[in-house]
Scaffold this motif. Sequence first.
Motif, PDB file in Angstrom:
ATOM      1  N   LYS A 170     -20.224  47.618   1.370  1.00 45.28           N
ATOM      2  CA  LYS A 170     -19.465  47.033   2.404  1.00 45.28           C
ATOM      3  C   LYS A 170     -18.138  46.672   1.931  1.00 45.28           C
ATOM      4  O   LYS A 170     -17.930  45.752   1.099  1.00 45.28           O
ATOM      5  CB  LYS A 170     -20.082  45.921   3.373  1.00 45.28           C
ATOM      6  CG  LYS A 170     -21.375  46.401   3.966  1.00 45.28           C
ATOM      7  CD  LYS A 170     -22.092  45.304   4.642  1.00 45.28           C
ATOM      8  CE  LYS A 170     -23.424  45.826   5.325  1.00 45.28           C
ATOM      9  NZ  LYS A 170     -23.308  46.798   6.301  1.00 45.28           N
ATOM     10  N   LEU A 171     -16.974  47.038   2.661  1.00 44.80           N
ATOM     11  CA  LEU A 171     -15.797  46.679   2.310  1.00 44.80           C
ATOM     12  C   LEU A 171     -15.348  45.853   3.225  1.00 44.80           C
ATOM     13  O   LEU A 171     -15.483  46.193   4.612  1.00 44.80           O
ATOM     14  CB  LEU A 171     -14.889  47.872   2.388  1.00 44.80           C
ATOM     15  CG  LEU A 171     -13.132  47.693   2.010  1.00 44.80           C
ATOM     16  CD1 LEU A 171     -13.118  47.122   0.747  1.00 44.80           C
ATOM     17  CD2 LEU A 171     -12.438  49.143   2.315  1.00 44.80           C
ATOM     18  N   MET A 172     -14.976  44.635   2.879  1.00 46.28           N
ATOM     19  CA  MET A 172     -14.618  43.518   3.713  1.00 46.28           C
ATOM     20  C   MET A 172     -13.336  42.834   3.453  1.00 46.28           C
ATOM     21  O   MET A 172     -12.724  43.005   2.453  1.00 46.28           O
ATOM     22  CB  MET A 172     -15.864  42.379   3.544  1.00 46.28           C
ATOM     23  CG  MET A 172     -17.054  42.990   4.274  1.00 46.28           C
ATOM     24  SD  MET A 172     -18.535  41.523   4.244  1.00 46.28           S
ATOM     25  CE  MET A 172     -19.031  42.090   2.744  1.00 46.28           C
ATOM     26  N   ASP A 173     -13.144  42.046   4.539  1.00 47.84           N
ATOM     27  CA  ASP A 173     -11.569  41.340   4.495  1.00 47.84           C
ATOM     28  C   ASP A 173     -11.958  39.947   4.855  1.00 47.84           C
ATOM     29  O   ASP A 173     -12.579  39.689   5.665  1.00 47.84           O
ATOM     30  CB  ASP A 173     -10.707  42.087   5.205  1.00 47.84           C
ATOM     31  CG  ASP A 173      -9.286  41.614   5.041  1.00 47.84           C
ATOM     32  OD1 ASP A 173      -8.926  40.663   4.008  1.00 47.84           O
ATOM     33  OD2 ASP A 173      -8.282  41.782   5.655  1.00 47.84           O
ATOM     34  N   ILE A 174     -11.300  39.083   4.056  1.00 48.26           N
ATOM     35  CA  ILE A 174     -11.401  37.653   4.411  1.00 48.26           C
ATOM     36  C   ILE A 174     -10.066  37.131   5.129  1.00 48.26           C
ATOM     37  O   ILE A 174      -8.855  37.647   4.697  1.00 48.26           O
ATOM     38  CB  ILE A 174     -11.551  36.618   3.160  1.00 48.26           C
ATOM     39  CG1 ILE A 174     -12.764  37.221   2.459  1.00 48.26           C
ATOM     40  CG2 ILE A 174     -11.519  35.134   3.411  1.00 48.26           C
ATOM     41  CD1 ILE A 174     -14.130  36.700   3.035  1.00 48.26           C
ATOM     42  N   GLU A 175     -10.071  36.271   6.115  1.00 53.40           N
ATOM     43  CA  GLU A 175      -9.095  35.972   6.997  1.00 53.40           C
ATOM     44  C   GLU A 175      -9.251  34.524   7.204  1.00 53.40           C
ATOM     45  O   GLU A 175     -10.316  33.863   7.428  1.00 53.40           O
ATOM     46  CB  GLU A 175      -9.312  36.763   8.253  1.00 53.40           C
ATOM     47  CG  GLU A 175      -9.039  38.142   8.380  1.00 53.40           C
ATOM     48  CD  GLU A 175      -9.344  38.886   9.819  1.00 53.40           C
ATOM     49  OE1 GLU A 175      -9.571  38.095  10.642  1.00 53.40           O
ATOM     50  OE2 GLU A 175      -8.820  39.812  10.035  1.00 53.40           O
ATOM     51  N   THR A 176      -7.970  33.829   7.027  1.00 50.01           N
ATOM     52  CA  THR A 176      -7.833  32.255   7.511  1.00 50.01           C
ATOM     53  C   THR A 176      -7.062  32.197   8.767  1.00 50.01           C
ATOM     54  O   THR A 176      -5.803  32.710   8.560  1.00 50.01           O
ATOM     55  CB  THR A 176      -7.361  31.764   5.980  1.00 50.01           C
ATOM     56  OG1 THR A 176      -8.063  32.083   5.073  1.00 50.01           O
ATOM     57  CG2 THR A 176      -7.231  30.376   6.286  1.00 50.01           C
ATOM     58  N   LYS A 177      -7.533  31.477   9.532  1.00 47.98           N
ATOM     59  CA  LYS A 177      -6.739  31.085  10.758  1.00 47.98           C
ATOM     60  C   LYS A 177      -5.724  30.002  10.432  1.00 47.98           C
ATOM     61  O   LYS A 177      -6.101  29.095   9.925  1.00 47.98           O
ATOM     62  CB  LYS A 177      -7.746  30.815  11.930  1.00 47.98           C
ATOM     63  CG  LYS A 177      -8.547  31.689  12.362  1.00 47.98           C
ATOM     64  CD  LYS A 177      -9.455  31.226  13.608  1.00 47.98           C
ATOM     65  CE  LYS A 177     -10.488  32.206  14.095  1.00 47.98           C
ATOM     66  NZ  LYS A 177     -11.233  31.934  15.255  1.00 47.98           N
ATOM     67  N   ALA A 178      -4.497  30.369  10.641  1.00 48.75           N
ATOM     68  CA  ALA A 178      -3.517  29.613  10.514  1.00 48.75           C
ATOM     69  C   ALA A 178      -3.292  28.299  11.368  1.00 48.75           C
ATOM     70  O   ALA A 178      -2.937  27.258  10.746  1.00 48.75           O
ATOM     71  CB  ALA A 178      -2.045  30.321  10.625  1.00 48.75           C
ATOM     72  N   THR A 179      -3.806  28.335  12.316  1.00 46.90           N
ATOM     73  CA  THR A 179      -3.896  27.186  13.310  1.00 46.90           C
ATOM     74  C   THR A 179      -4.953  26.164  12.757  1.00 46.90           C
ATOM     75  O   THR A 179      -4.830  24.795  12.731  1.00 46.90           O
ATOM     76  CB  THR A 179      -4.076  27.414  14.679  1.00 46.90           C
ATOM     77  OG1 THR A 179      -5.188  28.063  15.069  1.00 46.90           O
ATOM     78  CG2 THR A 179      -2.927  28.205  15.162  1.00 46.90           C
TER      79      THR A 179
END
Length: 255
Positions: free
Chosen positions: A174-183
Motif C-alpha cells: 500500500k502506497l500511503m501519504d501522511i497529512e497534518t492539519k494546519a489548524t
Amino acid sequence: IASDGRVMNWLRRGTMVVVLILLKIIGNFRKCYAKIQHCDRDYFYQYDTFYVYYNGITARIKLFFVEGFRFPTGALLLLGIVLEDLPQVIVTFIVEDGQDAEGISSTAQLNLLLAFFDIGHKLAEAWDSRNDVVQTNDNDAFLLHTIREHKKRLNSLACIAGSKFISGGFDGMKLMDIETKATTGEVTHKVIRSFDVGSVWKVVKLDESKVVVKFFDDEKENICEIFNLETGDCLASLHHPDRVTGVAVSPSGGC
C-alpha cells in the motif's frame, strides 16, 4: 490505580517480560532443533512455518503491550469488589458457621455491615466513573497516529518522498501519504494506491517512483520485481537460480 493507571502499567510491563521470556525459550528450543537437523539458517528463519508464526505472535504481543490498552476506572472498582469485598463477606460466614454459638455474633454483624457499605459505595463510584477511561502505554506523549490498513502481518516499510511511504505485508503493498492539519495539528493518512501482488517480505526504494520487492510466496521465492508507484505496473522481473535472501540498493541506483 483509578487516577492515572500507573499500577496497570507496572503489571503490563511485568506480564510482557514474562510472556516474551517464555516465547524466547520456546524459540531457542526450535533453533536448537534446526541446528541438529543441519537446516539452512536463513531459509529456516524466513520459511519455517513454526518460526514464521513464532515471530508473528511475538510481534503482536510486543505491539499490544507497547500500545497499551484502555480501561474504565469503574471496571477497576468492580474488580476490587470481586477480589476484596465479596471474599470478606464469604469468609465472615465461613468463620461464623464454624462457631458453636447460635446466630451471628455482633462482631460479624459489624463486619458485614461495613463490607456491604463499602460495596455500595464502590458500586456508586463505579457507575459515576464508567466513562472515565484511562489509556496505559509508554508513548502517550509521542504517538501521533496509528495506521491499520493491512489485514495481515506487516513486514516492510520504505519512505518514498516527503510524507509518502509504502508498506508491504502478507496481503500486498500500500502506497500511503501522511497529512497534518494546519489548524489542529491532527495527523491523518490516506491510501494512494493498493498493490495486490501477493505476500511481500521486503520493499526497497529505488527512486521516487520505483520500488523493488522481495516476495514470501513459494512460487516467487527466486524472483524480485520492480514496480512503478505512479501506475502500479510491474516494470521488470529479476529471476535468480535459487531463492532470494536479501535486497539492497547500490549507490549508483541499481539493486
